[in-house]
Design a protein around this motif. Structure first.
Motif, PDB file in Angstrom:
ATOM      1  N   GLY A 254       0.801  -1.144  -0.108  1.00 58.25           N
ATOM      2  CA  GLY A 254      -0.082   0.215   0.114  1.00 58.25           C
ATOM      3  C   GLY A 254       0.889   1.124  -0.045  1.00 58.25           C
ATOM      4  O   GLY A 254       1.666   1.405   0.798  1.00 58.25           O
ATOM      5  N   ILE A 255       0.548   2.287  -0.965  1.00 56.91           N
ATOM      6  CA  ILE A 255       1.240   3.414  -0.963  1.00 56.91           C
ATOM      7  C   ILE A 255       0.425   4.436  -0.057  1.00 56.91           C
ATOM      8  O   ILE A 255      -0.853   4.347   0.171  1.00 56.91           O
ATOM      9  CB  ILE A 255       1.202   3.816  -2.515  1.00 56.91           C
ATOM     10  N   PRO A 256       1.257   5.284   0.716  1.00 58.94           N
ATOM     11  CA  PRO A 256       0.721   6.220   1.613  1.00 58.94           C
ATOM     12  C   PRO A 256      -0.066   7.232   0.788  1.00 58.94           C
ATOM     13  O   PRO A 256      -0.018   7.424  -0.215  1.00 58.94           O
ATOM     14  CB  PRO A 256       1.957   6.981   2.276  1.00 58.94           C
ATOM     15  N   ASP A 257      -1.247   7.660   1.560  1.00 63.98           N
ATOM     16  CA  ASP A 257      -2.060   8.725   0.713  1.00 63.98           C
ATOM     17  C   ASP A 257      -1.366   9.978   0.321  1.00 63.98           C
ATOM     18  O   ASP A 257      -1.521  10.391  -0.892  1.00 63.98           O
ATOM     19  CB  ASP A 257      -3.265   8.984   1.769  1.00 63.98           C
ATOM     20  N   SER A 258      -0.291  10.266   1.254  1.00 61.75           N
ATOM     21  CA  SER A 258       0.384  11.723   0.580  1.00 61.75           C
ATOM     22  C   SER A 258       1.196  11.326  -0.625  1.00 61.75           C
ATOM     23  O   SER A 258       1.541  12.453  -1.107  1.00 61.75           O
ATOM     24  CB  SER A 258       1.182  11.964   1.872  1.00 61.75           C
ATOM     25  N   MET A 259       1.625  10.220  -0.775  1.00 66.99           N
ATOM     26  CA  MET A 259       2.585   9.884  -1.933  1.00 66.99           C
ATOM     27  C   MET A 259       1.934   9.127  -3.344  1.00 66.99           C
ATOM     28  O   MET A 259       2.564   8.999  -4.401  1.00 66.99           O
ATOM     29  CB  MET A 259       3.707   9.068  -1.430  1.00 66.99           C
ATOM     30  N   ARG A 260       0.520   8.797  -3.080  1.00 68.73           N
ATOM     31  CA  ARG A 260      -0.165   8.076  -4.101  1.00 68.73           C
ATOM     32  C   ARG A 260      -0.059   8.896  -5.584  1.00 68.73           C
ATOM     33  O   ARG A 260       0.220   7.960  -6.356  1.00 68.73           O
ATOM     34  CB  ARG A 260      -1.566   7.729  -3.527  1.00 68.73           C
ATOM     35  N   GLY A 261      -0.380  10.156  -5.406  1.00 63.39           N
ATOM     36  CA  GLY A 261      -0.424  10.695  -6.547  1.00 63.39           C
ATOM     37  C   GLY A 261       0.687  10.789  -7.399  1.00 63.39           C
ATOM     38  O   GLY A 261       0.891  10.738  -8.325  1.00 63.39           O
ATOM     39  N   GLU A 262       1.623  11.309  -6.668  1.00 66.16           N
ATOM     40  CA  GLU A 262       3.298  11.275  -7.214  1.00 66.16           C
ATOM     41  C   GLU A 262       3.457   9.858  -7.770  1.00 66.16           C
ATOM     42  O   GLU A 262       3.970   9.909  -8.889  1.00 66.16           O
ATOM     43  CB  GLU A 262       4.029  11.619  -6.018  1.00 66.16           C
ATOM     44  N   LEU A 263       3.462   8.896  -7.038  1.00 64.36           N
ATOM     45  CA  LEU A 263       3.928   7.454  -7.517  1.00 64.36           C
ATOM     46  C   LEU A 263       3.035   6.853  -8.666  1.00 64.36           C
ATOM     47  O   LEU A 263       3.749   6.234  -9.393  1.00 64.36           O
ATOM     48  CB  LEU A 263       3.977   6.622  -6.384  1.00 64.36           C
ATOM     49  N   TRP A 264       1.957   7.368  -8.603  1.00 63.37           N
ATOM     50  CA  TRP A 264       0.819   7.104  -9.694  1.00 63.37           C
ATOM     51  C   TRP A 264       1.659   7.408 -11.063  1.00 63.37           C
ATOM     52  O   TRP A 264       1.611   7.005 -12.115  1.00 63.37           O
ATOM     53  CB  TRP A 264      -0.498   7.238  -9.598  1.00 63.37           C
ATOM     54  N   LEU A 265       1.863   8.466 -10.905  1.00 61.34           N
ATOM     55  CA  LEU A 265       2.630   9.541 -12.206  1.00 61.34           C
ATOM     56  C   LEU A 265       4.023   8.931 -12.507  1.00 61.34           C
ATOM     57  O   LEU A 265       4.238   8.354 -13.711  1.00 61.34           O
ATOM     58  CB  LEU A 265       2.863  11.005 -11.828  1.00 61.34           C
ATOM     59  N   LEU A 266       4.637   8.542 -11.480  1.00 68.11           N
ATOM     60  CA  LEU A 266       6.136   7.730 -11.789  1.00 68.11           C
ATOM     61  C   LEU A 266       5.753   6.483 -12.716  1.00 68.11           C
ATOM     62  O   LEU A 266       6.398   6.078 -13.451  1.00 68.11           O
ATOM     63  CB  LEU A 266       6.961   7.788 -10.415  1.00 68.11           C
ATOM     64  N   PHE A 267       5.052   5.592 -11.877  1.00 72.77           N
ATOM     65  CA  PHE A 267       4.764   4.386 -12.274  1.00 72.77           C
ATOM     66  C   PHE A 267       4.112   4.188 -13.650  1.00 72.77           C
ATOM     67  O   PHE A 267       4.503   3.473 -14.606  1.00 72.77           O
ATOM     68  CB  PHE A 267       4.338   3.363 -11.304  1.00 72.77           C
ATOM     69  N   SER A 268       3.124   5.130 -13.830  1.00 79.97           N
ATOM     70  CA  SER A 268       2.382   5.068 -15.276  1.00 79.97           C
ATOM     71  C   SER A 268       3.313   5.630 -16.173  1.00 79.97           C
ATOM     72  O   SER A 268       2.886   5.491 -17.267  1.00 79.97           O
ATOM     73  CB  SER A 268       1.178   5.787 -15.155  1.00 79.97           C
ATOM     74  N   GLY A 269       4.343   6.742 -15.892  1.00 85.19           N
ATOM     75  CA  GLY A 269       4.923   7.207 -17.052  1.00 85.19           C
ATOM     76  C   GLY A 269       4.073   8.506 -17.446  1.00 85.19           C
ATOM     77  O   GLY A 269       4.715   9.287 -18.469  1.00 85.19           O
ATOM     78  N   ALA A 270       3.174   8.812 -16.598  1.00 82.32           N
ATOM     79  CA  ALA A 270       2.526  10.084 -17.008  1.00 82.32           C
ATOM     80  C   ALA A 270       3.121  11.264 -16.737  1.00 82.32           C
ATOM     81  O   ALA A 270       3.402  12.395 -17.246  1.00 82.32           O
ATOM     82  CB  ALA A 270       1.167  10.336 -16.287  1.00 82.32           C
ATOM     83  N   ILE A 271       4.325  11.220 -16.021  1.00 82.31           N
ATOM     84  CA  ILE A 271       5.066  12.534 -15.474  1.00 82.31           C
ATOM     85  C   ILE A 271       5.888  12.824 -16.825  1.00 82.31           C
ATOM     86  O   ILE A 271       6.101  13.998 -16.735  1.00 82.31           O
ATOM     87  CB  ILE A 271       5.876  11.917 -14.113  1.00 82.31           C
ATOM     88  N   ASN A 272       6.439  11.821 -17.377  1.00 86.48           N
ATOM     89  CA  ASN A 272       7.244  12.157 -18.539  1.00 86.48           C
ATOM     90  C   ASN A 272       6.438  13.076 -19.779  1.00 86.48           C
ATOM     91  O   ASN A 272       6.843  14.064 -20.320  1.00 86.48           O
ATOM     92  CB  ASN A 272       7.667  11.097 -19.066  1.00 86.48           C
ATOM     93  N   GLU A 273       5.081  12.589 -19.886  1.00 79.53           N
ATOM     94  CA  GLU A 273       4.314  13.255 -20.894  1.00 79.53           C
ATOM     95  C   GLU A 273       3.912  14.650 -20.392  1.00 79.53           C
ATOM     96  O   GLU A 273       3.831  15.817 -21.039  1.00 79.53           O
ATOM     97  CB  GLU A 273       3.343  12.526 -21.222  1.00 79.53           C
ATOM     98  N   MET A 274       3.688  14.735 -19.281  1.00 80.11           N
ATOM     99  CA  MET A 274       3.314  16.037 -18.454  1.00 80.11           C
ATOM    100  C   MET A 274       4.624  16.994 -18.469  1.00 80.11           C
ATOM    101  O   MET A 274       4.426  18.232 -18.670  1.00 80.11           O
ATOM    102  CB  MET A 274       2.929  15.990 -16.967  1.00 80.11           C
ATOM    103  N   ALA A 275       5.888  16.512 -18.192  1.00 79.55           N
ATOM    104  CA  ALA A 275       6.854  17.384 -18.253  1.00 79.55           C
ATOM    105  C   ALA A 275       7.133  17.918 -19.427  1.00 79.55           C
ATOM    106  O   ALA A 275       7.888  18.922 -19.779  1.00 79.55           O
ATOM    107  CB  ALA A 275       7.936  16.544 -17.427  1.00 79.55           C
ATOM    108  N   THR A 276       7.003  17.167 -20.550  1.00 80.51           N
ATOM    109  CA  THR A 276       7.463  17.493 -22.084  1.00 80.51           C
ATOM    110  C   THR A 276       6.255  18.161 -22.735  1.00 80.51           C
ATOM    111  O   THR A 276       6.474  18.741 -23.860  1.00 80.51           O
ATOM    112  CB  THR A 276       7.651  16.257 -23.016  1.00 80.51           C
ATOM    113  N   HIS A 277       5.176  18.564 -22.033  1.00 81.76           N
ATOM    114  CA  HIS A 277       4.156  19.408 -22.564  1.00 81.76           C
ATOM    115  C   HIS A 277       3.422  20.291 -21.536  1.00 81.76           C
ATOM    116  O   HIS A 277       2.521  20.155 -21.383  1.00 81.76           O
ATOM    117  CB  HIS A 277       2.894  18.346 -22.902  1.00 81.76           C
ATOM    118  N   PRO A 278       4.382  21.405 -21.335  1.00 75.55           N
ATOM    119  CA  PRO A 278       3.865  22.265 -20.370  1.00 75.55           C
ATOM    120  C   PRO A 278       2.744  23.083 -20.752  1.00 75.55           C
ATOM    121  O   PRO A 278       3.037  23.523 -22.022  1.00 75.55           O
ATOM    122  CB  PRO A 278       5.157  23.082 -20.017  1.00 75.55           C
ATOM    123  N   GLY A 279       1.843  23.273 -20.268  1.00 74.84           N
ATOM    124  CA  GLY A 279       0.721  24.267 -20.721  1.00 74.84           C
ATOM    125  C   GLY A 279      -0.436  23.663 -21.379  1.00 74.84           C
ATOM    126  O   GLY A 279      -1.385  24.159 -22.158  1.00 74.84           O
TER     127      GLY A 279
END
Length: 1119
Positions: free
Chosen positions: A446-471
């Protein structure tokens, strides 16, 4: 192509001479399809089929022969007669005269060699390095593929393999050709020729089989037949390529993704392996890139540049881990050889330094990579360190410097170290963290509630698309704001159904965020738009992530992690339903038959899988499933579903119907709890709908997840993908069959065609659409195929495809077919979108095949009413009448009763002319100049008078000489209707007539049907006088009148005829009545259309082989 001269012996039974002169000989290789091939051709054909000698030897060659020697030199060869003829003509024009001046044979030989080598060098210099890089052997195989199967040049051959085809339990040795859109096989053994062409889009099953007789074979199944191929030299490569090509075809059927070759292939090392065709390399690169993106959850447009074996130093375990290093334009990734031991994703935007480290016997060829968050990764045992360093350095230079937005986001991911568990910093943090077995164990707990959104972004790879498409998200929100569509209506309807029990969605703030995310995604991806269940998943994402982060999580879910799940046909969920059935049969065999009988599997796939268990489990337990899903992928959903079913085996076996079975599963899922959750308990919507009379023991979610890994953890992602491919073919073809049945059932009520005829017509209609997808068309395939539309509108064709099907219409034929097809198409295109659907197509065809005389004449009448011009309403004026006459004369040109129909048409024409003139008396009773001559004939001035006398069936043309006597009914030059009738545009009668200056153009007004009553401004030679026409007179073309065309502005607007007048006139002629009432043999027309598609639809617009000169053997015929 020109060749470096090589010696050969002239006498050879394998070649036949086509042309010869004292110095050069043009020869054609004998083959089985040559009429004069004889025994030699039969033997050569067999050898070519078995040994592929035909793929190594061009069918044409040119030899140079010195007059005083028997030795010859090959100077050129070609794949077609047209290609080799160009070389032959060049030799005759440039060398033949010069060679006759030489006295010494040795000097002559030297001159020819130097000249040919010079031409060859110049040709190579002009062409440079060829983009395709294909070998001559493969080019010859491609030429043979096009020649054997009549394929156009646009159809690209990928590869070919030697194999045997089992026909009636007898193996036929031959060659399997795999192209982008077709699977083809050819065999020739001792006068027995086997040839087959199968579209990838028609394949329903593709699998490898192993039997006692055939230890390794490939079975290809279509709706009509099964084909078995065996005795491959490399069956693994062949089957892998066949799977990939079949997948491309299914994508075309599903969402109309056309194949486009990627010319930007990765840079190759100096030491090249064996030569591989460029298209095959492209497909191999696509397959590797797809696996690369799936393995590391990278954006869809990321392409793998290369990979190499290496080791990675792991500071947490103090050892080197063996694995592979992957490099692409924006990422450096590592995966251990042992599954799940260690993986790593390093975005190049995070890299600061890439350099060589000190090499030693313990650490050879090391490479050090440092990142912004002060992490250093050390790779060693690299096979080509310099090449790798050069590639990474090049990508780093191309990577643009990131803006403050990305830096702020990176800081936010590294600013909460105090909140992370003690183990996480040990394995790094942020996007470059190590992903190991320990990381997996922490996620499963179980991922702590405070880290869940952050780690979902990391594990899904969504962080990369968000970082390369600002705005990007803010821009989508602004663009989609205020837009209304079917998707937005569905979103508004489902907003209040999204976690209604949660306080966050009981106010406008939460509802507004959910609305913006769903609407923005529908605007981003119209092919998906909005699908039920997306609202539930997105609402959970919004509880743990910011609005923009939730949007990118939704993108990762719909487009990468669960592809095709949320489109209009939920194909992905249906495929995974089949996968779940196969897994249940294997892992829970005692329950499989029961589940099939109760129909539980269908309900499971559409409710559990689509919502990731969020709609059937208590919220605090379901989010643990989402944690595991974002880390491990879809295999977690299959494992958990099997665990739930396995835990209820005994109770499910006792169930009598599907309702009872779902109640059992529903109560079990409601009992799953998360004792570690800090959230207040929320009533679950599903549990409120179940009468919970008997208490169910609580099931801990973590124990359930752990149990699923213990029992079903052997299920790998590769296994699921293999099963998905196998079932995807079946599911998509089933959907296509369902669409076909629905269309046929609907159309049968509106036409008189039989069920079999409608099915065949639908098949031809769809095949024409697919052919345009393969080799291009005048409109985009995405415009003509929209799976979101009703069944009848999913496949649509434009004008060019309609012309390809116009041979089915009884009025088709002759030079006027394209013009009449254009009129038909515009008549059927009621909404003016330049596309027609199957209903419009078949209703138009039904009128000609099953309508009575009145219906057919009314249709013919409507075809010549100019659209978009209110001046010409329900009556014909002069120009329209002229066009109708043209159509009638052309329609009769190929009829057995041609002369009789011409005579009848002339009679009807004269009668209608009189009606039009009489009608003018009522429109303009004063000032009329009827222009009736005393001779009782139609005049075109003194020079333009033409008349046909018909006596006893013999037609005689007066005033005609030369070829005009032989062809009194020569068709007029076609009016360029495409130019004069723009699609969807407004018409002007002036557009139908060329200017006076164009002397070569012959207008439709050359027919003697124009009235002179209102043409007072024309001189006498340009007038057309109308009076009674004798019964034996047929109106014909006047070449004199074509040189002095009247101004279209002077057309008599008062001269009109109505449909009733046309109908009444036609009824006076028995020949015309018989022509329009004769039955149509639709079965013969369908057989002819299918034969044309089989033999002629693959022909290119420019023939690949020109016709040989007179006296030479003809081209090989297609079987």
């Amino acid at each position: 192509m020109w060749l470096n001269p090589a010696e050969v012996r002239l006498p050879c039974a394998l070649w036949a001479t086509e042309r010869a002169n004292p110095y050069f000989v043009l020869q054609k290789r004998r083959g089985p399809r040559d009429r004069d091939g004889g025994l030699a051709g039969l033997l050569i054909g067999t050898l070519d089929a078995v040994l592929a000698s035909g793929a190594r030897v061009a069918p044409y060659r040119i030899l140079y022969q010195s007059p005083d020697s028997l030795t010859c030199w090959t100077v050129a060869h070609g794949a077609s007669y047209g290609e080799i003829t160009k070389h032959w003509e060049w030799l005759e024009h440039n060398l033949l005269e010069t060679l006759s001046t030489f006295e010494n044979g040795r000097d002559m030989n030297t001159f020819v060699r130097v000249k040919i080598q010079g031409v060859l060098a110049e040709s190579s210099q002009n062409c440079g390095v060829r983009e395709d890089g294909d070998t001559d052997k493969f080019k010859e195989a491609t030429s043979q593929f096009h020649r054997l199967f009549d394929m156009p040049e646009e159809e690209k051959l990928v590869s070919y393999y030697s194999c045997s085809y089992w026909n009636s339990k007898v193996p036929r040795q031959g060659w399997l050709y795999l192209s982008i859109n077709h699977l083809c096989f050819y065999s020739f053994l001792l006068r027995k020729e086997d040839e087959m062409v199968i579209q990838w889009a028609d394949i329903t099953q593709l699998e490898r089989n192993a039997t006692v007789i055939l230890p390794d074979s490939i079975k290809v199944s279509t709706r009509a037949k099964e084909y078995i191929f065996s005795f491959f030299l490399n069956i693994n490569e062949t089957f892998k390529l066949m799977k990939q090509l079949a997948n491309i075809a299914m994508s075309q059927l599903l969402d109309n993704k056309t194949f486009e070759q990627d010319l930007s292939l990765p840079e190759l090392k100096s030491k090249m392996p064996k030569k591989v065709p460029a298209l095959k390399r492209d497909l191999d690169a696509r397959a590797k890139s797809e696996r690369y993106r799936s393995l590391f959850r990278l954006p869809k447009d990321e392409k793998l540049d290369g990979h190499t074996d290496c080791t990675l130093w792991t500071p947490f375990s103090k050892k080197h881990v063996v694995g592979q290093l992957f490099v692409s334009k924006n990422y450096i990734c590592f995966s251990s050889k042992e599954e799940a031991q260690c993986s790593l994703v390093i975005p190049l935007r995070e890299v600061t330094v890439v350099e060589k480290a000190d090499s030693s016997s313990v650490l050879p060829s090391p490479l050090s990579i440092s990142t912004k968050n002060r992490m250093t990764f050390l790779f060693a045992y690299l096979k080509d360190q310099d090449f790798l360093l050069r590639r990474i350095s090049g990508f780093l230079q191309e990577t643009a410097s990131r803006n403050c937005y990305e830096e702020d986001m990176a800081e936010s991911f590294s600013s909460s170290d105090e909140e992370k568990p003690a183990k996480i910093p040990k394995y790094g943090h942020g996007v470059c963290m190590y992903r190991t077995e320990k990381t997996k164990e922490l996620v499963l707990k179980g991922i702590p509630d405070s880290m869940r959104g952050e780690l979902w972004l990391l594990f899904s790879g969504a962080i990369n698309e968000m970082a390369t498409h600002p705005g990007y998200y803010e821009e989508l929100v602004m663009k989609s704001m205020g837009r209304c569509s079917l998707a937005t209506e569905e979103i508004e309807r489902d907003l209040h159904r999204s976690l209604p029990e949660h306080p966050a969605f009981q106010n406008e703030m939460g509802m507004g965020a959910l609305r913006r995310v769903l609407t923005a995604y529908a605007f981003r991806n119209p092919s998906i738009g909005y699908c039920q269940a997306m609202n539930i998943v997105t609402s959970v994402m919004l509880l743990y992530a910011k609005e923009e982060e939730a949007f990118w999580l939704l993108v990762a879910l719909c487009e990468r992690m669960l592809p095709d799940y949320y489109n209009t046909r939920v194909v992905g969920a249906l495929v995974d339903q089949g996968v779940f059935e196969e897994l249940a049969r294997e892992h829970v065999p005692q329950l499989y038959d029961c589940m099939q009988d109760l129909g539980v599997i269908t309900t499971i796939s559409l409710s559990w899988f689509l919502t990731l268990f969020l709609s059937v489990m208590p919220f605090e337990s379901a989010v643990v499933v989402v944690d595991c899903f974002f880390y491990e992928g879809v295999k977690v959903i299959f494992q958990l579903a099997l665990s739930v079913v396995d835990a209820n085996v005994d109770k499910l076996l006792k169930c009598k119907d599907d309702g009872e079975a779902m109640t059992v599963l529903g109560r079990y899922l409601d009992s799953i709890c998360n004792r570690d959750s800090t959230l207040p308990p929320m009533p679950h919507l599903h549990s409120l709908l179940i009468d919970d009379k008997e208490s169910y023991p609580e099931v801990d979610i973590f124990k359930l997840v752990h149990s699923s890994y213990e029992k079903f953890g052997a299920i790998s992602a590769d296994t699921i993908e293999q099963m998905r491919f196998k079932l995807k073919l079946r599911v998509i073809q089933t959907i296509e069959d369902t669409t076909k049945r629905n269309v046929v059932r609907t159309v049968l009520n509106e036409t008189a065609f039989s069920t079999e005829q409608v099915e065949e017509l639908y098949g031809l209609f769809k095949a024409e659409h697919l052919t345009s997808c393969y080799w291009g068309g005048s409109s985009s395939p995405m415009e003509r195929h929209d799976p979101s539309l009703p069944y009848m509108d999913q496949y649509r064709i434009d004008l060019e495809q309609f012309k390809g099907l116009f041979s089915l219409f009884p009025w088709a034929g002759g030079d006027h077919s394209d013009t009449l097809a254009l009129r038909f198409f515009r008549h059927l295109d009621r909404n003016g979108d330049n596309l027609i659907n199957f209903r419009e197509f078949i209703i138009g065809l039904s009128v000609l095949c099953h309508g009575d005389l009145t219906d057919k004449l009314r249709l013919l009448y409507k075809l010549h009413v100019w659209p978009g011009n209110s001046l010409f309403g329900c009556v014909f004026h002069q120009a329209q009448f002229i066009e109708l006459c043209k159509t009638l004369y052309n329609m009769f040109s190929e009829d057995p009763r041609e002369q009789e129909l011409y005579h009848a048409a002339a009679t009807v024409t004269s009668l209608l002319l009189e009606m039009g003139e009489v009608g003018k008396l009522f429109c303009n009773p004063t000032g009329m100049n009827m222009g009736v001559t005393e001779e009782g004939s139609v005049g075109l001035g003194e020079q333009g008078f033409l008349r046909l006398q018909t006596n006893g069936g013999d037609t005689r043309a007066e005033g005609l000489t030369g070829e005009d006597k032989q062809q009194p009914f020569a068709a007029l030059e076609e009016v360029t209707l495409e130019d004069s009738l723009p699609l969807g545009g407004c018409l002007d009668s002036a557009e139908f007539f060329p200017d006076k200056g164009h002397g070569d153009d012959v207008s439709v007004s050359s027919y003697s049907v124009l009235s002179s009553g209102s043409h007072t401004e024309l001189d006498d030679r340009d007038r057309l006088r109308c009076e009674e026409i004798a019964e034996d007179t047929v109106l014909v073309r006047s070449s004199h009148f074509g040189d002095s065309l009247p101004n279209p502005d002077c057309l008599d607007k008062d001269w009109t005829i109505s449909f009733d007048q046309l109908l009444a006139s036609v009824l006076t002629e028995a020949a015309l009545v018989h022509y329009f009432e004769k039955p149509v043999d639709m079965a013969a027309r369908l057989a002819m259309a299918k034969g044309m598609r089989k033999l002629g639809s693959f022909l290119s617009s420019t023939e690949y082989e020109a016709a040989p000169p007179p006296g030479s053997p003809g081209l090989s015929e297609s079987t």
